[in-house]
Design a protein around this motif. Structure first.
Motif, short mmCIF file in Angstrom:
data_model
loop_
_atom_site.label_atom_id
_atom_site.label_comp_id
_atom_site.label_asym_id
_atom_site.label_seq_id
_atom_site.Cartn_x
_atom_site.Cartn_y
_atom_site.Cartn_z
N ALA A 34 0.85 -1.19 0.00
CA ALA A 34 0.00 0.00 0.00
C ALA A 34 0.89 1.24 0.00
CB ALA A 34 -0.91 0.00 1.22
N LEU A 35 0.68 2.10 -1.01
CA LEU A 35 1.50 3.30 -1.16
C LEU A 35 0.65 4.54 -1.02
CD1 LEU A 35 3.59 2.19 -4.29
CD2 LEU A 35 4.25 2.02 -1.88
N ALA A 36 1.21 5.59 -0.44
CA ALA A 36 0.49 6.85 -0.27
C ALA A 36 1.51 7.98 -0.20
CB ALA A 36 -0.36 6.81 0.99
N SER A 37 1.01 9.20 -0.17
CA SER A 37 1.88 10.36 -0.02
C SER A 37 2.43 10.42 1.40
CB SER A 37 1.11 11.64 -0.32
OG SER A 37 0.12 11.86 0.68
N ARG A 38 3.41 11.25 1.59
CA ARG A 38 4.03 11.36 2.92
C ARG A 38 3.03 11.82 3.97
NH1 ARG A 38 10.05 13.87 1.53
NH2 ARG A 38 10.77 12.04 0.37
N ASN A 39 2.03 12.59 3.55
CA ASN A 39 1.02 13.05 4.51
C ASN A 39 0.25 11.89 5.13
OD1 ASN A 39 1.69 15.71 4.01
ND2 ASN A 39 0.12 15.98 2.44
N SER A 40 0.16 10.79 4.39
CA SER A 40 -0.59 9.62 4.88
C SER A 40 0.32 8.47 5.29
CB SER A 40 -1.56 9.13 3.79
OG SER A 40 -2.45 10.14 3.41
#
Length: 340
Positions: A34-40
């Protein structure tokens, strides 16, 4: 031996649904990232009975990943999709970035599965717009029988198509109507969405159509047949999940409602609910959470020669986005990336 899968945008509505569907359909995956932006970063998301912690998309090395499902919007996709493709992953992108590039396939597996072979040019496959996907599933089997000349479609699109912000705005505005002091001014939409309909999705174009309407025209031609003429009016309605479409079709050859109904009953991905009685049709409430595209109200359109009208409903987060992407991955595995 299974596949290594990455889901980019795993904390968003579509990304979470991709993870749910991968698990529900028991996609043969040895690893799911699962990949997301640094904010998440570090946010936990569900994958079947497992809980995954999101990893930083910006720092992730796609080497060894077989398939990358992207649900991050056109801007970030422009940066990260080529990076993933160069590392050897086949990108299945849910944004509009690559849909209109001639050498990148735009695929609905029930409609144009053979196009998947074209992925090798860029290692990228485009997922169509949500409103297009459900429509072409219903159009293709009828087109194969009687050749479609023209389509007139009016959509009734749920707020989930505008993401979490759209869903929150409908909820807060609805609550604000009944609770004094909690009124919510439009922010995500151009006008109040609670108890209202807005004939405006995406930006306006020079000819007066919106980009959402333009997408339906161009994508239908690319996926089904460039000769089909399409005109669309796309409307946002106060429904949380599920897009509905009223479709009028003009054929080159005669096709009556009874035969059309039987053709659609046998077609992949379609559920026909068409009784001429109260409640004998599908609505967004019934389709939410379902894999199928529902077709109802099939009848002859007497205003044109060889005309039919129908009502088509589907869960836009599933068939319109996440499900179609996973079906493309399944198709890719069967035809091109066989393991074991």
């Amino acid at each position: 031996m299974g596949y290594r899968i990455a889901v980019a945008g795993a904390t968003g509505n579509v990304g979470r649904e991709m993870l749910n569907i991968l698990a529900e359909r028991e996609f043969p995956a040895d690893e799911v990232v699962a990949l997301a932006s640094r904010n998440s970063l570090g946010t936990e998301v569900s994958y079947g009975d497992e809980t995954l912690k999101t990893r930083d998309l910006d720092q992730f090395d796609f080497t060894g990943i077989d398939i990358a499902l992207f649900a991050i919007g056109s801007g970030p996709t422009k940066t990260y999709a080529p990076k993933a493709a160069r590392a050897g992953a086949v990108v299945i992108d849910n944004s509009s970035l690559y849909r209109y590039q001639p050498d990148i396939p735009l695929i609905v597996p029930e409609v144009n599965p053979d196009a998947v072979e074209q992925y090798r040019t860029h290692n990228i496959i485009a997922n169509p717009n949500c409103s297009t996907a459900q429509m072409v599933v219903a159009l293709k089997p009828l087109h194969d029988r009687a050749r479609i000349r023209r389509v007139v479609v009016s959509t009734y699109q749920s707020v989930s198509g505008a993401g979490k912000e759209g869903m929150d705005e409908l909820w807060l505005q609805t609550k604000g109507i009944y609770v004094p002091g909690q009124e919510k001014e439009p922010k995500k939409f151009t006008k109040q969405i609670a108890f209202n309909c807005i004939p405006h999705i995406d930006v306006f174009m020079e000819d007066g159509s919106t980009k959402e309407e333009w997408k339906m025209v161009v994508e239908t031609k690319k996926i089904v047949d460039p000769k089909i003429k399409v005109t669309a009016t796309c409307v946002r309605v106060p429904v949380f999940v599920g897009h509905s479409e009223a479709i009028n079709i003009e054929f080159e050859e005669p096709l009556d409602a009874d035969e059309a109904r039987e053709i659609l009953r046998e077609a992949p991905g379609i559920m026909v609910i068409d009784k001429h009685e109260d409640g004998g049709y599908a609505t967004p409430v019934e389709c939410a959470g379902d894999f199928a595209t529902f077709v109802s109200r099939i009848r002859e359109d007497i205003t044109v020669e060889n005309g039919l009208a129908m009502w088509v409903v589907s869960d836009n987060l599933r068939k319109g986005a996440a499900l179609n992407a996973v079906q493309i991955a399944e198709l890719l595995g069967r035809r091109c990336l066989k393991k074991g």
